[in-house]
Design a protein around this motif. Structure first.
Motif, PDB file in Angstrom:
ATOM      1  N   ASP A 115     107.433  -3.800  44.059  1.00 57.87           N
ATOM      2  CA  ASP A 115     107.532  -2.634  43.178  1.00 57.87           C
ATOM      3  C   ASP A 115     106.620  -1.505  43.628  1.00 57.87           C
ATOM      4  N   GLY A 116     105.671  -1.824  44.475  1.00 59.97           N
ATOM      5  CA  GLY A 116     104.853  -0.811  45.126  1.00 59.97           C
ATOM      6  C   GLY A 116     103.845  -0.123  44.243  1.00 59.97           C
ATOM      7  N   SER A 117     103.474   1.067  44.667  1.00 61.93           N
ATOM      8  CA  SER A 117     102.493   1.856  43.950  1.00 61.93           C
ATOM      9  C   SER A 117     102.629   3.313  44.336  1.00 61.93           C
ATOM     10  N   GLU A 118     101.901   4.125  43.637  1.00 62.11           N
ATOM     11  CA  GLU A 118     101.888   5.561  43.901  1.00 62.11           C
ATOM     12  C   GLU A 118     100.516   6.078  43.541  1.00 62.11           C
ATOM     13  N   GLY A 119     100.209   7.276  43.994  1.00 59.55           N
ATOM     14  CA  GLY A 119      98.908   7.809  43.642  1.00 59.55           C
ATOM     15  C   GLY A 119      98.676   9.198  44.162  1.00 59.55           C
ATOM     16  N   THR A 120      97.500   9.694  43.786  1.00 60.71           N
ATOM     17  CA  THR A 120      97.078  11.039  44.181  1.00 60.71           C
ATOM     18  C   THR A 120      95.618  10.981  44.607  1.00 60.71           C
ATOM     19  N   ILE A 121      95.344  11.572  45.750  1.00 61.02           N
ATOM     20  CA  ILE A 121      93.981  11.716  46.246  1.00 61.02           C
ATOM     21  C   ILE A 121      93.695  13.210  46.266  1.00 61.02           C
ATOM     22  N   GLU A 122      92.584  13.601  45.670  1.00 63.84           N
ATOM     23  CA  GLU A 122      92.213  15.019  45.663  1.00 63.84           C
ATOM     24  C   GLU A 122      90.841  15.165  46.289  1.00 63.84           C
ATOM     25  N   LEU A 123      90.743  16.046  47.271  1.00 59.20           N
ATOM     26  CA  LEU A 123      89.490  16.271  47.984  1.00 59.20           C
ATOM     27  C   LEU A 123      88.921  17.633  47.626  1.00 59.20           C
ATOM     28  N   ALA A 175      87.098  22.209  56.282  1.00 56.90           N
ATOM     29  CA  ALA A 175      86.210  23.348  56.053  1.00 56.90           C
ATOM     30  C   ALA A 175      86.377  24.403  57.141  1.00 56.90           C
ATOM     31  N   ARG A 176      86.524  23.964  58.378  1.00 57.50           N
ATOM     32  CA  ARG A 176      86.682  24.876  59.509  1.00 57.50           C
ATOM     33  C   ARG A 176      87.919  25.761  59.354  1.00 57.50           C
ATOM     34  N   HIS A 177      88.921  25.280  58.640  1.00 53.83           N
ATOM     35  CA  HIS A 177      90.157  26.044  58.441  1.00 53.83           C
ATOM     36  C   HIS A 177      90.190  26.766  57.091  1.00 53.83           C
ATOM     37  N   GLY A 178      89.051  26.837  56.407  1.00 55.30           N
ATOM     38  CA  GLY A 178      88.973  27.573  55.149  1.00 55.30           C
ATOM     39  C   GLY A 178      89.643  26.881  53.976  1.00 55.30           C
ATOM     40  N   ILE A 179      89.817  25.577  54.071  1.00 51.41           N
ATOM     41  CA  ILE A 179      90.473  24.812  53.010  1.00 51.41           C
ATOM     42  C   ILE A 179      89.403  24.327  52.032  1.00 51.41           C
ATOM     43  N   ALA A 180      89.609  24.621  50.739  1.00 55.09           N
ATOM     44  CA  ALA A 180      88.631  24.244  49.720  1.00 55.09           C
ATOM     45  C   ALA A 180      89.034  22.992  48.949  1.00 55.09           C
ATOM     46  N   ARG A 181      90.334  22.761  48.846  1.00 53.86           N
ATOM     47  CA  ARG A 181      90.815  21.613  48.070  1.00 53.86           C
ATOM     48  C   ARG A 181      92.096  21.099  48.692  1.00 53.86           C
ATOM     49  N   VAL A 182      92.282  19.784  48.646  1.00 50.76           N
ATOM     50  CA  VAL A 182      93.484  19.143  49.175  1.00 50.76           C
ATOM     51  C   VAL A 182      93.993  18.161  48.131  1.00 50.76           C
ATOM     52  N   VAL A 183      95.297  18.194  47.881  1.00 51.39           N
ATOM     53  CA  VAL A 183      95.927  17.219  46.988  1.00 51.39           C
ATOM     54  C   VAL A 183      96.954  16.454  47.823  1.00 51.39           C
ATOM     55  N   ILE A 184      96.783  15.131  47.870  1.00 49.81           N
ATOM     56  CA  ILE A 184      97.644  14.261  48.667  1.00 49.81           C
ATOM     57  C   ILE A 184      98.344  13.296  47.718  1.00 49.81           C
ATOM     58  N   GLU A 185      99.665  13.225  47.814  1.00 49.33           N
ATOM     59  CA  GLU A 185     100.434  12.308  46.975  1.00 49.33           C
ATOM     60  C   GLU A 185     101.135  11.292  47.875  1.00 49.33           C
ATOM     61  N   TYR A 186     101.201  10.048  47.413  1.00 47.70           N
ATOM     62  CA  TYR A 186     101.876   8.996  48.162  1.00 47.70           C
ATOM     63  C   TYR A 186     102.696   8.138  47.216  1.00 47.70           C
ATOM     64  N   ASP A 198     108.831  -2.431  50.470  1.00 49.58           N
ATOM     65  CA  ASP A 198     108.314  -2.570  51.838  1.00 49.58           C
ATOM     66  C   ASP A 198     108.308  -1.280  52.637  1.00 49.58           C
ATOM     67  N   SER A 199     108.343  -0.145  51.957  1.00 42.66           N
ATOM     68  CA  SER A 199     108.303   1.141  52.636  1.00 42.66           C
ATOM     69  C   SER A 199     107.469   2.105  51.800  1.00 42.66           C
ATOM     70  N   GLY A 200     106.717   2.943  52.455  1.00 41.33           N
ATOM     71  CA  GLY A 200     105.915   3.910  51.721  1.00 41.33           C
ATOM     72  C   GLY A 200     105.553   5.079  52.597  1.00 41.33           C
ATOM     73  N   CYS A 201     105.202   6.187  51.952  1.00 45.36           N
ATOM     74  CA  CYS A 201     104.849   7.367  52.737  1.00 45.36           C
ATOM     75  C   CYS A 201     103.947   8.302  51.940  1.00 45.36           C
ATOM     76  N   ILE A 202     103.308   9.182  52.673  1.00 41.88           N
ATOM     77  CA  ILE A 202     102.603  10.301  52.065  1.00 41.88           C
ATOM     78  C   ILE A 202     103.721  11.265  51.689  1.00 41.88           C
ATOM     79  N   SER A 203     103.887  11.522  50.392  1.00 42.94           N
ATOM     80  CA  SER A 203     105.025  12.330  49.951  1.00 42.94           C
ATOM     81  C   SER A 203     104.699  13.808  49.819  1.00 42.94           C
ATOM     82  N   GLY A 204     103.425  14.155  49.845  1.00 42.49           N
ATOM     83  CA  GLY A 204     103.078  15.564  49.767  1.00 42.49           C
ATOM     84  C   GLY A 204     101.617  15.809  50.048  1.00 42.49           C
ATOM     85  N   ILE A 205     101.345  16.887  50.766  1.00 42.59           N
ATOM     86  CA  ILE A 205      99.978  17.334  51.023  1.00 42.59           C
ATOM     87  C   ILE A 205      99.954  18.826  50.729  1.00 42.59           C
ATOM     88  N   THR A 206      99.109  19.220  49.765  1.00 44.17           N
ATOM     89  CA  THR A 206      99.002  20.628  49.403  1.00 44.17           C
ATOM     90  C   THR A 206      97.574  21.072  49.667  1.00 44.17           C
TER      91      THR A 206
END
Length: 147
Positions: A114-122, A24-35, A40-48
């Motif tokens: 086989d892992g997993s994937e997902g999206t978190i939206e704030l 909020a302090r940086h004027g951000i209204a929405r965040v979309v995070i993809e992983y 045996d390896s994983g990462c946050i693949s995108g933050i918009t």
């Protein structure tokens, strides 16, 4: 699996509350995070990041204070106890750290096999979020025939 977080009612002493305050302090209204993770390896693949007009924003360069929570085994209680630590770093690092901690709490091993994937939206103004987590698995079908 889709999970929706409820309205935040916690103090600014939680990692989640601190993250929303930093956004909020940086004027951000929405965040979309993809992983994404597997083998045996994983990462946050995108933050918009999006502003109040839902336009993509550049990542702020300023450092922010954020909190991490790790679990440390306590010999006295014979349980894993949360250990909070305050850190300073880029906002993106704070978002990534929070997401990795969230994944480990709710979907430990999300990156295995086989892992997993997902999206978190704030949704920053109302301090809510939604999470869609997809677990991958290998399915085998066999047939036995007499020939």
């Amino acid at each position: 699996m889709r999970t929706t977080t409820s309205q935040m009612r916690s103090s600014s002493k939680t990692p989640k509350a601190q993250l929303y305050a930093n956004l909020a302090r940086h004027g951000i209204a929405r965040v979309v995070i993809e992983y994404d993770g597997c083998g045996d390896s994983g990462c946050i693949s995108g933050i918009t990041l999006f502003d109040v007009d839902d336009k993509v924003m550049p990542t702020p360069k300023q450092q922010v204070k954020y909190m991490t929570v790790s679990r440390v085994y306590c010999e006295k209680t014979k349980h894993y106890e949360p250990k909070r630590r305050s850190r300073t770093g880029p906002l993106i690092e704070a978002i990534e750290t929070w997401c990795y901690e969230l994944l480990e709490v709710h979907f430990p091993g999300w990156e295995i096999d086989d892992g997993s994937e997902g999206t978190i939206e704030l949704n920053v103004p109302v301090k809510t979020g939604s999470w869609e987590h997809r677990t991958r698995y290998l399915e085998t079908s066999s047939n036995a025939l007499e020939v």
